[in-house]
Scaffold this active site. Structure first.
Site, PDB file in Angstrom:
ATOM      1  CB  CYS A 147      37.387  39.997  46.299  1.00 40.96           C
ATOM      2  SG  CYS A 147      37.481  38.926  44.874  1.00 40.96           S
TER       3      CYS A 147
ATOM      4  NE  ARG B  97      39.628  45.054  48.712  1.00 45.24           N
ATOM      5  CZ  ARG B  97      40.865  45.282  49.126  1.00 45.24           C
ATOM      6  NH1 ARG B  97      41.212  46.501  49.478  1.00 45.24           N
ATOM      7  NH2 ARG B  97      41.738  44.317  49.207  1.00 45.24           N
TER       8      ARG B  97
ATOM      9  CD1 TRP C 269      37.951  42.840  38.858  1.00 42.52           C
ATOM     10  CD2 TRP C 269      39.558  41.331  39.188  1.00 42.52           C
ATOM     11  NE1 TRP C 269      38.785  42.872  37.772  1.00 42.52           N
ATOM     12  CE2 TRP C 269      39.776  41.948  37.947  1.00 42.52           C
ATOM     13  CE3 TRP C 269      40.449  40.335  39.609  1.00 42.52           C
ATOM     14  CZ2 TRP C 269      40.839  41.615  37.118  1.00 42.52           C
ATOM     15  CZ3 TRP C 269      41.502  40.002  38.778  1.00 42.52           C
ATOM     16  CH2 TRP C 269      41.698  40.643  37.545  1.00 42.52           C
TER      17      TRP C 269
ATOM     18  CG  ASN D 141      40.866  40.099  49.033  1.00 44.06           C
ATOM     19  OD1 ASN D 141      41.466  40.931  49.689  1.00 44.06           O
ATOM     20  ND2 ASN D 141      41.082  39.942  47.747  1.00 44.06           N
ATOM     21  N   GLY D 142      41.695  36.983  47.771  1.00 42.98           N
ATOM     22  CA  GLY D 142      43.047  36.461  47.568  1.00 42.98           C
ATOM     23  C   GLY D 142      43.008  35.388  46.509  1.00 42.98           C
TER      24      GLY D 142
ATOM     25  CD  GLU E 297      47.461  58.711  34.003  1.00 39.28           C
ATOM     26  OE1 GLU E 297      48.187  57.710  33.905  1.00 39.28           O
ATOM     27  OE2 GLU E 297      46.426  58.721  34.696  1.00 39.28           O
TER      28      GLU E 297
ATOM     29  CE  LYS F  39      43.279  57.169  34.058  1.00 33.62           C
ATOM     30  NZ  LYS F  39      44.354  57.256  34.987  1.00 33.62           N
TER      31      LYS F  39
ATOM     32  CD  GLU G  70      42.077  53.319  33.683  1.00 35.21           C
ATOM     33  OE1 GLU G  70      42.701  54.327  34.002  1.00 35.21           O
ATOM     34  OE2 GLU G  70      41.985  52.328  34.426  1.00 35.21           O
TER      35      GLU G  70
ATOM     36  CG  HIS H 193      62.068  55.367  14.651  1.00 34.60           C
ATOM     37  ND1 HIS H 193      63.112  55.285  13.770  1.00 34.60           N
ATOM     38  CD2 HIS H 193      62.233  56.541  15.308  1.00 34.60           C
ATOM     39  CE1 HIS H 193      63.901  56.348  13.889  1.00 34.60           C
ATOM     40  NE2 HIS H 193      63.377  57.130  14.829  1.00 34.60           N
TER      41      HIS H 193
ATOM     42  CE  LYS I  97      40.861  54.460  42.891  1.00 34.14           C
ATOM     43  NZ  LYS I  97      41.379  54.846  41.575  1.00 34.14           N
TER      44      LYS I  97
HETATM   45  C1  F6R Z   1      44.664  53.588  36.024  1.00 35.42           C
HETATM   46  C2  F6R Z   1      44.687  52.877  37.266  1.00 35.42           C
HETATM   47  C3  F6R Z   1      45.618  51.730  37.406  1.00 35.42           C
HETATM   48  C4  F6R Z   1      46.395  51.858  38.711  1.00 35.42           C
HETATM   49  C5  F6R Z   1      47.288  50.632  38.936  1.00 35.42           C
HETATM   50  C6  F6R Z   1      48.135  50.775  40.184  1.00 35.42           C
HETATM   51  O1  F6R Z   1      43.714  54.614  36.050  1.00 35.42           O
HETATM   52  O2  F6R Z   1      43.994  53.226  38.175  1.00 35.42           O
HETATM   53  O3  F6R Z   1      46.469  51.641  36.320  1.00 35.42           O
HETATM   54  O4  F6R Z   1      47.166  53.023  38.637  1.00 35.42           O
HETATM   55  O5  F6R Z   1      46.492  49.493  39.053  1.00 35.42           O
HETATM   56  O6  F6R Z   1      47.343  50.926  41.317  1.00 35.42           O
HETATM   57  P1  F6R Z   1      47.961  51.483  42.656  1.00 35.42           P
HETATM   58  O7  F6R Z   1      48.368  52.874  42.416  1.00 35.42           O
HETATM   59  O8  F6R Z   1      46.880  51.355  43.684  1.00 35.42           O
HETATM   60  O9  F6R Z   1      49.154  50.613  42.982  1.00 35.42           O
END
Ligand code: F6R
Length: 594
Positions: free
Chosen positions: A2, A27, A77, A103-104, A478, A482, A485, A501, A589
Site C-alpha cells: 500500500c 505499491r 494491496w 500501510n503495514g 528471469e 516475467k 507474472e 531428471h 511493485k
Molecule cells: C519481478 C519483480 C519482483 C521483484 C521482487 C523484489 O518482475 O518485480 O519479483 O523483483 O519483489 O523486489 P525488490 O527488488 O524491490 O526488492
C-alpha cells in the site's frame, strides 16, 4: 504494501492526493481512497475499487461543503479482507470523526479488534488497519489531544505501520511510522507526507524521513515526537533530481517503455560508473573490508540479478558465492570473510529488511538499490545505486539490466582492488561492459522483428519451460518469472541438464521450451531430447537461433542481451491475451509485508 499520502496545503487537497496516489499505485492497486476536511467540520471520504484516476470523477460529483487543503489518501494491496469498497482506506471510527490511512500489517489486530468490539466499537471492514481508528477514538475519550492519542494507540500495536490520522472535529492531523516508510516535507505549497518521494516530489525540494517510533503532528509546521517525547526534526534530505523520481505516469504502457529504455539506461549507468571500475575506485569508495566470498540476499528478479553477479565473481575471480532467498535467509550460515550483498530495486522489500535485521552482527552488508534513500539503503554499511531511474511497470525490466551491470562492475572492481585481477584484464572486461547498450538495442530490434509470429503460435499454451546452462540459467529463471507474472501462465526454469531428471515429463506435443542458447555445446543434446517428445523449441542467442542476439562468450555478465527477447515475449503474450502488463493481478511493485 500500500501507499499513503497526506497534505495540509493551501490549495484544495484532492488534486494533490490523487496526483500523488497515481505515483504510488505501484505499491498496490486493489483499491484507492481519500478523505478530505470539509468546510463544515466534517470529512468527505471517496473510495473506489477502480483505478486511482476514478477518484477524480467522484470528487467532481461531490456537491457537499467546500473541500479544504487538508486530506489523506491511500492505494491498497489487499492483505486482510477482500477487494471491496468497504475494505478500501481511509477507514473511520464509530462516529466518522477520525479517518485513517495505514500501510503495514498489524500482528495483534485480531486481539485488539476483539477487545474493542467487546468495549462497544462497531467495525465496518475486515481490515486490520481499522483497529487504529477505534484505538485512537478510545484515547480521545480521555483528552482531546490527537498527538497524545495517536502516541498511546501506536504503543498498543505490534507489526508495522506508516499511518496518518485526520480528525474532522479539530482539523488536526498526526502521522506515525514503525518499520514502514514514511517521509514528511515542507514547502511553499504546504506540508506533505508520503510513502515515497515520487508521490510529492513535484511540490517539495527536501524531505525528512520518519524513524521507527516517530509520531509527528502536522500543524503549520512539523511537530516531531518519539515515544511521547519531543524529538528533533531529522536532517533534511534533498529531493533527488527530477529524472530520478518524476514518473512518466501519463505513459499508457510503462513496461514497454521501460524495456525500450534499457539501452539508454545501461549507457547512462556506464557513463556514471564505467571509469571507476578497472581502477578499483568503485569498490574502494564503498569503504568495505576485503572479502573472500559473496552471499547475495534478494527476492524475485533481484535474486536473479544476484545470481548473475555472484556467478561473475566465481567465474572471474575464483571466489565462492551463494544466493539466498531473502525470506529464507534467517537460517543461512555466514562464514567469516563473507560480503553480504542485498539487492532490491525498491529497497523496501520486507523480506530483505527482515533478513538484514536477523543477519549476523558485524558481517558487512552492501545494498544494491535503485533508491539510495530507501530503508535498506539507509540501514546497511555501504550502498550502491543501480541508477535505473523510476520503474513503474510492476515487472522489473530495466532495473534488472542495471543491477546486473553495476553488480558485475563491482565484482571486477573489487577483484582489482584486492589484487586478484590485473588492471589490463579489468580494462578488457570493462570494454565488454561498454558494448552492452548496443547489444541490448540489437536484441530489441531482433525481437521486434521475429517474436510476433512466435507469440501467436504459443498463445494457447498452458505452460512453458525455460532452459539455460551456466551463465544462462539465471536468465532462463528471469524469463520464466516475467512470463508467469504478466501472462498468468505456468513457467518453469531449469538448468538444461536437469531436464531429464524430471521436468521432461511436462513436455508434450507443442509445449513451448525457450532455450537461452549461448553456444554451450551440450545444449544441442538437451534440445534434441525436447524435440523428440514434440516440444516446440524457441532458441534465443547465438547465430541461427529463433531470435538471434549479440553475445560475446567471454562477456562478464553472460548472455545479458537475451533478457530483452525474454521480456518482450512475456509482454507480447500478455498484450495478445488482453492483460494489463503494467499491473498484473495479485501483485504490487513494492512488497512491504513479510
Ligand atoms: C519481478 C519483480 C519482483 C521483484 C521482487 C523484489 O518482475 O518485480 O519479483 O523483483 O519483489 O523486489 P525488490 O527488488 O524491490 O526488492
Amino acid at each position: 504494501m500500500c501507499g499513503i499520502i497526506a497534505c495540509r496545503a493551501f490549495e484544495p487537497a484532492p488534486g494533490y492526493l490523487v496526483a500523488g496516489l497515481k505515483r504510488l499505485e505501484y505499491r498496490g492497486y486493489d483499491s484507492a481512497g481519500i478523505a478530505v476536511s470539509a468546510a463544515d467540520g466534517t470529512t468527505a471520504v471517496f473510495r473506489t475499487i477502480s483505478r486511482v484516476d476514478s477518484l477524480t470523477g467522484l470528487v467532481e460529483d461531490w456537491d457537499g461543503p467546500l473541500l479544504a487543503g487538508t486530506g489523506i489518501g491511500h492505494t491498497r494491496w489487499a492483505t486482510h479482507g477482500g477487494v471491496s469498497v468497504q475494505n478500501a482506506h481511509p477507514h473511520q471510527d464509530c462516529e466518522g470523526r477520525l479517518s485513517v490511512v495505514h500501510n503495514g500489517i498489524l500482528d495483534n489486530a485480531d486481539r485488539l479488534r476483539a477487545e474493542l468490539v467487546h468495549a462497544g466499537h462497531r467495525f465496518s471492514s475486515e481490515v486490520d488497519s481499522e483497529v487504529i481508528c477505534h484505538l485512537v477514538e478510545d484515547r480521545l475519550l480521555d483528552s482531546d489531544d490527537l498527538l497524545g492519542a495517536v502516541s498511546d494507540a501506536v504503543a498498543q500495536l505490534t507489526g508495522s505501520w506508516a499511518l496518518v490520522v485526520l480528525d474532522a472535529r479539530t482539523g488536526r492531523m498526526v502521522a506515525a511510522a514503525h518499520r514502514s516508510p514514511l517521509l514528511a516535507a515542507r514547502s511553499a505549497a504546504g506540508i506533505f507526507l508520503a510513502s515515497d518521494i515520487s508521490a510529492i516530489g513535484d511540490w517539495v525540494d527536501e524531505f525528512h524521513i520518519l524513524a521507527d517510533g516517530d509520531v509527528v503532528e502536522v500543524t503549520n509546521d512539523l511537530v516531531w515526537t518519539n515515544s511521547g517525547i519531543p524529538a528533533v526534526v531529522p536532517a533534511p534530505i534533498p529531493r533527488p533530481p527530477r529524472p530520478h523520481f518524476s514518473l512518466t505516469v501519463e505513459a499508457d504502457d510503462h513496461m514497454a517503455a521501460e524495456i525500450r529504455e534499457q539501452p539508454e539506461a545501461a549507457a547512462r549507468l556506464l557513463e556514471e560508473v564505467g571509469g571507476r571500475i578497472a581502477t578499483g575506485e568503485l569498490w574502494n569508495d564503498l569503504g568495505l573490508p576485503r572479502f573472500d566470498r559473496m552471499r547475495v540476499v534478494a527476492c524475485g528478479t533481484s535474486l536473479n540479478a544476484g545470481e548473475v553477479i555472484g556467478s561473475a565473481l566465481s567465474r572471474l575471480g575464483g571466489l565462492g558465492h551463494s544466493s539466498v532467498v531473502a525470506s529464507e535467509a534467517a537460517g543461512s550460515v555466514v562464514e567469516p570473510g563473507t560480503l553480504t550483498v542485498m539487492i532490491s530495486q525498491s529497497g523496501e522489500t520486507a523480506d530483505v529488511l527482515r533478513a538484514l535485521e536477523e543477519g549476523p552482527e558485524g558481517s558487512p552488508v552492501l545494498a544494491l538499490v535503485n533508491n539510495v534513500h530507501s530503508t535498506l539503503g539507509r540501514k546497511v554499511d555501504a550502498v550502491l545505486s543501480c541508477a535505473a531511474g523510476p520503474e513503474i511497470g510492476v515487472a522489473a525490466t530495466k532495473t534488472f539490466v542495471c543491477q546486473v551491470i553495476v553488480g558485475t562492475g563491482l565484482v571486477i572492481s573489487s577483484l582489482v582492488a584486492s589484487g586478484r585481477m590485473d588492471v589490463a584484464r579489468a580494462h578488457r572486461l570493462v570494454n565488454d561492459l561498454y558494448l552492452i547498450p548496443e547489444q541490448l538495442a540489437e536484441a530489441a530490434a531482433a525481437a521486434r522483428a521475429l517474436l510476433p509470429p512466435l507469440v501467436e503460435e504459443v498463445r494457447g499454451a498452458k505452460g512453458f519451460l525455460f532452459l539455460g546452462r551456466g551463465a544462462g540459467v539465471a536468465y532462463a529463471a528471469e524469463g520464466a518469472l516475467k512470463l508467469k507474472e504478466i501472462t498468468y501462465r505456468w513457467a518453469e526454469a531449469y538448468p538444461a541438464g536437469e531436464l531429464k531428471h524430471g521436468p521432461l515429463a511436462l513436455v508434450e506435443e507443442g509445449t513451448p521450451v525457450i532455450v537461452i542458447d549461448d553456444d554451450d555445446h551440450r545444449l544441442a543434446g538437451n534440445i534434441a531430447e525436447v524435440r523428440a517428445r514434440g516440444g516446440r523449441i524457441i532458441t534465443i542467442g547465438r547465430l541461427g537461433s529463433s531470435v538471434e542476439v549479440p553475445l560475446s562468450l567471454a562477456a562478464p555478465c553472460g548472455p545479458l542481451a537475451a533478457v530483452v527477447p525474454l521480456q518482450m515475449l512475456a509482454l507480447g503474450l500478455a498484450v495478445e491475451l488482453g492483460f494489463d502488463a503494467d499491473k498484473p493481478r495479485n501483485l504490487a511493485k513494492s512488497v512491504t509485508v513479510d
